[in-house]
Motif scaffolding. Structure first.
Motif, PDB file in Angstrom:
ATOM      1  N   THR A 294      15.063   0.215   0.701  1.00 31.30           N
ATOM      2  CA  THR A 294      15.290   1.522   0.079  1.00 31.30           C
ATOM      3  C   THR A 294      14.419   2.636   0.664  1.00 31.30           C
ATOM      4  O   THR A 294      14.883   3.757   0.847  1.00 31.30           O
ATOM      5  CB  THR A 294      14.998   1.436  -1.437  1.00 31.30           C
ATOM      6  N   PHE A 295      13.147   2.313   0.923  1.00 34.88           N
ATOM      7  CA  PHE A 295      12.206   3.371   1.323  1.00 34.88           C
ATOM      8  C   PHE A 295      11.772   3.165   2.770  1.00 34.88           C
ATOM      9  O   PHE A 295      11.302   2.095   3.135  1.00 34.88           O
ATOM     10  CB  PHE A 295      10.981   3.374   0.407  1.00 34.88           C
ATOM     11  N   SER A 296      11.913   4.225   3.563  1.00 33.09           N
ATOM     12  CA  SER A 296      11.547   4.105   4.973  1.00 33.09           C
ATOM     13  C   SER A 296      10.096   4.504   5.204  1.00 33.09           C
ATOM     14  O   SER A 296       9.605   4.466   6.322  1.00 33.09           O
ATOM     15  CB  SER A 296      12.461   4.996   5.802  1.00 33.09           C
ATOM     16  N   ASP A 297       9.420   4.909   4.139  1.00 36.20           N
ATOM     17  CA  ASP A 297       8.084   5.489   4.332  1.00 36.20           C
ATOM     18  C   ASP A 297       7.016   4.812   3.470  1.00 36.20           C
ATOM     19  O   ASP A 297       6.188   5.469   2.853  1.00 36.20           O
ATOM     20  CB  ASP A 297       8.128   6.986   4.038  1.00 36.20           C
ATOM     21  N   VAL A 298       7.030   3.478   3.426  1.00 39.65           N
ATOM     22  CA  VAL A 298       5.971   2.753   2.716  1.00 39.65           C
ATOM     23  C   VAL A 298       4.688   2.866   3.533  1.00 39.65           C
ATOM     24  O   VAL A 298       4.687   2.611   4.735  1.00 39.65           O
ATOM     25  CB  VAL A 298       6.356   1.269   2.513  1.00 39.65           C
ATOM     26  N   ARG A 299       3.595   3.290   2.874  1.00 36.59           N
ATOM     27  CA  ARG A 299       2.329   3.517   3.591  1.00 36.59           C
ATOM     28  C   ARG A 299       1.339   2.373   3.426  1.00 36.59           C
ATOM     29  O   ARG A 299       0.467   2.174   4.272  1.00 36.59           O
ATOM     30  CB  ARG A 299       1.651   4.803   3.088  1.00 36.59           C
TER      31      ARG A 299
END
Ligand SMILES: Nc1ncnc2c1ncn2[C@@H]1O[C@H](COP(=O)(O)OP(=O)(O)O)[C@@H](O)[C@H]1O
Ligand SMILES: [Mg+2]
Length: 330
Positions: A294-299
């Motif tokens: 779902t999220f392309s920007d997990v930090r």
């Protein structure tokens, strides 16, 4: 799952100044705000960790009374914490609104007591939320620190306010215009060149317009501002931040990325672990997959620690995960 770490993101945004953490209740927003503030202070930036949360969560996180004033955090140079006195703020806003309403009733020659109007303007939860929001932007405008980290982003409110700000500013412009017309008519009609009366309502409107514009500029400036969203590998917290991120994208509010918290470290769980632990790990694995899709920007992915996160030492340990780039075994 991580394509760009927190530190890599920060390196690309060296001017970052306003940092927020959003997400469902209990996911670790306060802990992560504290962790981020500690880290920035350690980088030599004068940092304020601020909370508009009526619960005394920062004092409890730091084990130190930080209520009502900017308080140096013991053992961490450059770090200050400040729990805003929400009752005081609300009282002040009420007083201010009362004064404006009273002035207006007098101006319009309406013989009614202000009380009723004041009541209806202030007796709703949105009023408290707005007062908190005002508090937050006041801190941002003061500009006394290098970095501001806010615990508990007033997410819904920020969105509502920014969404409204265009409508608002149109309305204010219209008000200002018609008041100016009325004023020049009055001047034309009067023989004597009376000095222009001071007009507090007009001043208020102009001031409001400037503040709204400035707040919007700061909150939508991707060089200065980033909202981080915290989730657990569970259905509801994921749904909450998915919705938030969608709103924020829509309004052009910069999203810094997603932080996944409280992931059980598989490498520490043996074959003989009880079923409820194994089941929970299996459940987390499924939601971690969903998060990755779902999220392309997990930090960062943070482990579930053996204890709750309290005190500066524990925050330092948490910082190793939020900023260390070390990924929890998932
Ligand atoms: N990674 C973690 N491991 C263990 N406990 C955690 C972790 N992150 C947060 N906690 C604990 O979970 C609780 C909720 O965290 P908190 O930061 O207060 O959440 P929020 O501000 O989102 O409501 C606190 O008791 C906190 O110490
Ligand atoms: Mg909190």
């Amino acid at each position: 799952m991580i394509t760009k770490t927190t530190v890599q993101f920060l390196e690309e945004h060296p001017g970052l100044k306003y940092i927020f953490f959003g997400g469902k209740g209990g996911v670790g927003k306060t802990v992560l705000a504290g962790t981020a503030a500690l880290w920035f202070a350690q980088q030599g930036k004068k940092t304020l960790l601020a909370s508009t949360n009526p619960v005394h969560s920062l004092s409890s996180l730091l084990g130190q009374d930080v209520f009502g004033r900017h308080t140096p955090v013991i053992g961490v140079p450059n770090l200050y914490a400040y729990e805003i006195d929400t009752r005081d703020t609300i009282e002040k806003s009420k007083k201010e609104i009362r004064e404006k309403i009273e002035w207006f009733l007098k101006y319009a020659d309406i013989k009614t007591k202000a009380d009723e109007f004041v009541e209806s303007a202030t007796m709703n939860p949105a009023f408290e939320e707005s007062a908190m929001f005002e508090n937050m932007i006041d801190l941002m405008f003061e500009d006394k620190y290098d970095v501001y980290v806010f615990d508990t982003a007033p997410t819904a409110n920020a969105r509502r306010l920014l969404g409204m700000s265009d409508v608002y500013s149109m309305w204010v412009n219209k008000m200002v215009q018609s008041r100016q017309e009325a004023q020049s008519l009055r001047e034309l009609l009067s023989y004597s060149r009376k000095k222009k009366e001071k007009d507090p309502l007009m001043e208020y409107l102009l001031n409001l317009r400037t503040r709204m514009k400035h707040a919007k500029e700061l909150l939508t400036d991707a060089e200065k501002t980033a909202f981080f969203f915290v989730t657990l590998p569970e259905a509801l917290p994921i749904a909450v931040i998915r919705r938030f991120i969608h709103w924020f994208d829509e309004f052009g509010i910069p999203v810094g990325g997603v932080v996944v918290n409280m992931v059980i470290d598989k490498s520490r769980v043996g074959e003989d672990a009880p079923d409820f632990v194994k089941n929970r790990i299996a459940m987390q694995a499924e939601y971690l997959d969903e998060i990755a899709r779902t999220f392309s920007d997990v930090r960062a992915v943070l482990p579930l620690f053996d204890t709750e996160v309290k005190g500066v030492e524990m925050l330092k340990r948490t910082a190793e995960y939020l900023f260390g780039g070390g990924e929890t075994a998932t």
